[in-house]
Design a protein around this motif. Structure first.
Motif, PDB file in Angstrom:
ATOM      1  N   LEU A 198      47.761 -78.685-112.583  1.00  0.00           N
ATOM      2  CA  LEU A 198      48.360 -78.122-113.791  1.00  0.00           C
ATOM      3  C   LEU A 198      48.792 -79.224-114.765  1.00  0.00           C
ATOM      4  CD1 LEU A 198      50.440 -75.226-112.239  1.00  0.00           C
ATOM      5  CD2 LEU A 198      48.928 -74.962-114.214  1.00  0.00           C
ATOM      6  N   LEU A 199      49.408 -80.273-114.236  1.00  0.00           N
ATOM      7  CA  LEU A 199      49.827 -81.382-115.092  1.00  0.00           C
ATOM      8  C   LEU A 199      48.631 -82.029-115.778  1.00  0.00           C
ATOM      9  CD1 LEU A 199      52.548 -83.108-112.857  1.00  0.00           C
ATOM     10  CD2 LEU A 199      52.930 -81.764-114.933  1.00  0.00           C
ATOM     11  N   ASP A 200      47.523 -82.154-115.063  1.00  0.00           N
ATOM     12  CA  ASP A 200      46.315 -82.736-115.663  1.00  0.00           C
ATOM     13  C   ASP A 200      45.828 -81.882-116.828  1.00  0.00           C
ATOM     14  OD1 ASP A 200      46.444 -84.724-113.754  1.00  0.00           O
ATOM     15  OD2 ASP A 200      44.905 -83.843-112.455  1.00  0.00           O
ATOM     16  N   ALA A 201      45.865 -80.566-116.649  1.00  0.00           N
ATOM     17  CA  ALA A 201      45.431 -79.669-117.721  1.00  0.00           C
ATOM     18  C   ALA A 201      46.374 -79.750-118.921  1.00  0.00           C
ATOM     19  CB  ALA A 201      45.354 -78.239-117.204  1.00  0.00           C
ATOM     20  N   PHE A 202      47.684 -79.839-118.641  1.00  0.00           N
ATOM     21  CA  PHE A 202      48.647 -79.955-119.737  1.00  0.00           C
ATOM     22  C   PHE A 202      48.472 -81.287-120.470  1.00  0.00           C
ATOM     23  CE2 PHE A 202      51.453 -77.007-117.078  1.00  0.00           C
ATOM     24  CZ  PHE A 202      51.066 -75.885-117.801  1.00  0.00           C
TER      25      PHE A 202
END
Length: 232
Positions: A198-202
């Motif tokens: 999720l952090l990578d996508a954000f």
């Protein structure tokens, strides 16, 4: 808030090291016992027993139990006292995950679309990825992650910009109740990998990737916890 540290005295009591206020430390200590199932769902909670266990007065115990009651983790019955909240039912479990799948992937997409460096830093701090396995006490590690997980998801919904949806999810105390289903390392370790996705996508400001990562995270969380109902 830092987690309290407990030490065992020769007489079997637990002394709380007061890094924060006493009331906060007692609250965190009882919260950890509820999350790790040391206090089982439905089990009676006796104030006098906790007073002896933590070597504190009645006041911080009652204050802590009042906070936990407000979070749905403790139930107080008139003239009877306190009990740990009963475990959620399979039907309630299914309803919670259906609600999350309807709301959170879309929320993650909207959060990604509005992402900036300040918001990303907040999510990175809340995700728990950088601090994984820093607690030697597995019980405290589990309870700490239960809280971090709730904050992480709440912040995503805050950044999505719909306060009604955020409040609706927060009111369910979803993360506290699902973490009480199963005290197991997989619940935290695998979730941390999903938080990283999720952090990578954000970080990429990619709404489609964020929605996909959130949906996968929620579905895998549901699948990890389903075996808890097979014990019944």
């Amino acid at each position: 808030m830092n987690s309290p540290r407990l030490s065992d005295a020769p007489d079997g009591t637990h002394h709380i090291h007061r890094a924060n206020s006493l009331s906060d430390d007692v609250y965190e200590a009882i919260f950890a016992q509820l999350m790790s199932l040391k206090i089982a769902p439905g089990e009676r909670i006796t104030v006098d027993t906790l007073v002896k266990q933590f070597n504190v007065s009645h006041t911080p115990i009652r204050e802590a139990l009042g906070r936990l009651e407000g979070e749905g983790l403790v139930v107080k019955t008139h003239l009877v006292g306190y009990r740990a909240a009963p475990q959620i039912t399979r039907r309630r479990f299914d309803e919670l995950y259906e609600l999350r799948l309807l709301l959170e992937p879309d929320g993650a997409a909207k959060a990604a679309a509005s992402m900036d460096e300040e918001k990303l830093k907040v999510l990175q701090d809340a995700a728990g990825v950088m601090a994984r396995r820093d607690d030697k006490d597995e019980r405290l590690h589990y309870s700490t992650f239960a809280r971090q997980d709730g904050v992480f998801h709440d912040k995503i919904m805050e950044f999505a910009g719909n306060q009604l949806i955020r409040q609706t999810l927060s009111f369910q105390h979803t993360h506290f109740h699902i973490f009480r289903l199963m005290f197991h390392w997989r619940v935290t370790e695998e979730a941390l990998d999903e938080h990283q996705a999720l952090l990578d996508a954000f970080a990429a400001r990619d709404p489609e990737a964020a929605a996909k990562a959130m949906r996968l995270h929620i579905e895998r969380s549901r699948d990890r916890l389903l075996p808890a109902f097979e014990r019944d």
